[in-house]
Design an enzyme around this catalytic site. Structure first.
Site, PDB file in Angstrom:
ATOM      1  N   LYS A   1      11.369  38.285  36.004  1.00  0.00           N
ATOM      2  CA  LYS A   1      11.505  39.673  36.472  1.00  0.00           C
ATOM      3  C   LYS A   1      12.635  40.406  35.752  1.00  0.00           C
ATOM      4  O   LYS A   1      12.527  41.575  35.429  1.00  0.00           O
ATOM      5  CB  LYS A   1      11.775  39.681  37.985  1.00  0.00           C
ATOM      6  CG  LYS A   1      10.543  40.112  38.751  1.00  0.00           C
ATOM      7  CD  LYS A   1      10.619  39.881  40.222  1.00  0.00           C
ATOM      8  CE  LYS A   1       9.257  39.341  40.653  1.00  0.00           C
ATOM      9  NZ  LYS A   1       9.175  39.058  42.052  1.00  0.00           N
TER      10      LYS A   1
ATOM     11  N   ASN B   1       5.113  45.380  55.604  1.00  0.00           N
ATOM     12  CA  ASN B   1       5.622  44.028  55.363  1.00  0.00           C
ATOM     13  C   ASN B   1       6.805  43.762  56.280  1.00  0.00           C
ATOM     14  O   ASN B   1       7.240  44.633  57.016  1.00  0.00           O
ATOM     15  CB  ASN B   1       5.980  43.831  53.884  1.00  0.00           C
ATOM     16  CG  ASN B   1       7.107  44.739  53.447  1.00  0.00           C
ATOM     17  OD1 ASN B   1       8.237  44.613  53.885  1.00  0.00           O
ATOM     18  ND2 ASN B   1       6.774  45.701  52.587  1.00  0.00           N
TER      19      ASN B   1
HETATM   20  N1  CTP Z   1       9.775  47.171  43.273  1.00  0.00           N
HETATM   21  C1  CTP Z   1       9.673  48.470  42.857  1.00  0.00           C
HETATM   22  N2  CTP Z   1       8.492  49.135  42.912  1.00  0.00           N
HETATM   23  C2  CTP Z   1       7.383  48.530  43.349  1.00  0.00           C
HETATM   24  C3  CTP Z   1       7.460  47.193  43.767  1.00  0.00           C
HETATM   25  C4  CTP Z   1       8.678  46.557  43.718  1.00  0.00           C
HETATM   26  O1  CTP Z   1      10.680  49.048  42.453  1.00  0.00           O
HETATM   27  N3  CTP Z   1       6.263  49.201  43.396  1.00  0.00           N
HETATM   28  C5  CTP Z   1      11.078  46.496  43.208  1.00  0.00           C
HETATM   29  C6  CTP Z   1      11.581  45.938  44.512  1.00  0.00           C
HETATM   30  O2  CTP Z   1      12.413  46.859  45.193  1.00  0.00           O
HETATM   31  C7  CTP Z   1      12.363  44.725  44.042  1.00  0.00           C
HETATM   32  C8  CTP Z   1      11.579  44.253  42.849  1.00  0.00           C
HETATM   33  O3  CTP Z   1      10.902  45.396  42.359  1.00  0.00           O
HETATM   34  O4  CTP Z   1      13.665  45.080  43.629  1.00  0.00           O
HETATM   35  C9  CTP Z   1      10.581  43.224  43.215  1.00  0.00           C
HETATM   36  O5  CTP Z   1       9.834  42.952  42.103  1.00  0.00           O
HETATM   37  P1  CTP Z   1       8.265  42.730  42.153  1.00  0.00           P
HETATM   38  O6  CTP Z   1       7.904  42.091  40.887  1.00  0.00           O
HETATM   39  O7  CTP Z   1       7.540  43.956  42.512  1.00  0.00           O
HETATM   40  O8  CTP Z   1       8.213  41.731  43.354  1.00  0.00           O
HETATM   41  P2  CTP Z   1       6.994  41.130  44.079  1.00  0.00           P
HETATM   42  O9  CTP Z   1       5.955  42.150  44.212  1.00  0.00           O
HETATM   43  O10 CTP Z   1       7.539  40.496  45.300  1.00  0.00           O
HETATM   44  O11 CTP Z   1       6.614  40.017  43.050  1.00  0.00           O
HETATM   45  P3  CTP Z   1       5.253  39.476  42.423  1.00  0.00           P
HETATM   46  O12 CTP Z   1       5.181  40.158  41.100  1.00  0.00           O
HETATM   47  O13 CTP Z   1       5.550  38.057  42.339  1.00  0.00           O
HETATM   48  O14 CTP Z   1       4.153  39.837  43.337  1.00  0.00           O
END
Ligand code: CTP
Length: 413
Positions: free
Chosen positions: A342, A211
């Site tokens: 979140k 990314n």
């Molecule tokens: N994060 C994490 N572990 C993951 C993915 C994300 O710890 N496997 C953390 C990121 O470092 C950030 C936060 O979670 O602090 C982002 O949240 P997330 O919900 O995962 O974000 P997105 O994937 O961008 O959101 P969405 O659910 O909208 O796809």
């Protein structure tokens, strides 16, 4: 260990600065050399690079050197600025606030203690202008190592010779002792783990799913937390950024690596700041060999990765508030609402919400505008440098830490 910037200006004594760099290193310090253009006429930057094992700054305008406004980021990271030799010109610029090259800009920008070792011809050293400039600097708290007397390069005998390297090193130690590391900052005695950058999920040995995260926000947080005296661990995915001095860097590649690196260290941490853009999906079965193209489409099957933030949020120690937990939310729309979701879902103390649809905020730029979303409400942080945004986030972390005891009172930066 301290992180010391060694400024070298254009005097014949510049060669002795090599010994000063070595002496400081022998005492366990990290040294970064900054040479003025004139200094490079006396000693080659390569000599300092080889000794310090770091890039040597020789130019304010070199491409790349300003991507992070380097004199500002360095200014806030160093524990001490030593300038040896300091020529009459350098002393004059420092005393009068001129900032026309990297070193003089650093001098003005830093709040670290400064030690100057002047070196020049006797008449120059005794000239009222130089005497006045040195007095002005001393009155502002700048420390001076007096030059020695003896045979000068210009053939004169008198005062003006750069102090011996061991005397400059001893003076540097004295200045550092007066401001011990880890006892200065508002985060002294705290351990903070920061995650940064992207993760790469391998498809095969040559391709990956990644990314656009550059790591800048996480690095800025690590630098600022270290500057405030915390013992900082930075778990970072692949980035082009230089390791911040005084920070323990753990380089990882995939979401699974990041999960392992964070979970094995979380029990010691007072705070966790998850600025990394961790992949939510990884390849179901990465290929050990390069995937050859075929006619028709290729379908990749992705499986969910472990949610690190969510897992830390559910740790039993979180009922006592440890570690303080900060997550990031990169969104393109409905930013604050998603961040509120979140905050609850991940049981975090604070969510830093970014609108990544803006060109001047979020991925791969030096500025950011965020909303800090917590149970107590939403605080908008307008567009500013990532270093300044890091400061605002750490102000909030400090407030949150007030409510929880230090996990290791003896933690040192
Ligand atoms: N994060 C994490 N572990 C993951 C993915 C994300 O710890 N496997 C953390 C990121 O470092 C950030 C936060 O979670 O602090 C982002 O949240 P997330 O919900 O995962 O974000 P997105 O994937 O961008 O959101 P969405 O659910 O909208 O796809």
């Amino acid at each position: 260990m301290a992180f010391i910037a060694l400024g070298v200006t254009g005097g014949i004594g510049a060669y002795k600065a090599v010994e000063i760099a070595r002496g400081l290193q022998k005492n366990g310090h990290e040294v970064m050399a900054i040479m003025t253009r004139a200094a490079t006429q006396f000693v080659g930057p390569l000599t300092f690079e080889a000794i310090t094992r770091r890039e040597v700054i020789t130019d304010q305008w070199k491409s790349g050197a300003n991507a992070d406004i380097e004199h500002i980021s360095l200014a806030s990271t160093i524990d001490l600025l030593v300038v040896a030799p300091a020529t009459a010109n350098a002393v004059g610029k420092f005393a009068n606030g001129l900032a026309d090259d990297f070193l003089s800009s650093l001098f003005i920008a830093t709040r670290a203690p400064v030690l100057l070792a002047p070196a020049m011809n006797t008449n120059m050293f005794e000239h009222p202008a130089v005497v006045k400039n040195l007095e002005t600097l001393m009155a502002r708290g700048v420390q001076i190592v007096d030059p020695g007397s003896g045979y000068l390069a210009c053939g004169w005998i008198g005062k003006g010779r750069l102090a011996e390297p061991e005397d400059v090193v001893a003076a540097a130690e004295q200045v550092l002792r007066a401001t011990p590391i880890g006892e200065r900052g508002t985060l002294a005695g705290r351990r903070i783990l920061v995650t940064a950058g992207p993760t790469y999920e391998d498809i095969d040995p040559v391709r990956f799913v990644g990314n656009r995260s550059s790591g800048r926000m996480g690095f800025a947080l690590a630098i600022e937390a270290a500057r405030r005296g915390a013992a900082v661990t930075l778990v970072t995915g692949p980035t082009r950024l230089a390791a911040p001095p005084g920070v323990a860097v753990v380089a990882i590649r995939s979401a699974a690596d990041m999960h392992a690196a964070v979970m094995s260290r979380v029990a010691e941490q007072d705070a966790l700041i998850m600025a990394a853009a961790v992949a939510d999906y990884t390849l179901a079965g990465p290929s050990a060999q390069k995937v050859k193209k075929q006619d028709g489409d290729l379908t990749l099957t992705l499986t969910r990765t472990k949610d690190i933030l969510g897992e830390v949020g559910r740790l039993p120690s979180r009922t006592q508030g440890l570690p303080v937990l900060v997550g990031f939310a990169a969104e393109t729309h409905d930013v604050v609402n998603y961040a509120k979701g979140k905050l609850e879902k991940k049981r975090a103390d604070l969510i830093v919400a970014n609108d990544v649809s803006r060109a001047d905020a979020g991925f791969d730029v030096d500025t950011n505008a965020v909303s800090l979303v917590s149970a107590s409400g939403v605080e908008d942080v307008p567009l500013q440098s990532k270093a300044a945004v890091a400061g605002r986030i750490l102000d909030r972390v400090e407030q949150l830490l007030l409510a929880v005891p230090a996990r290791n009172a003896a933690a040192k930066a």
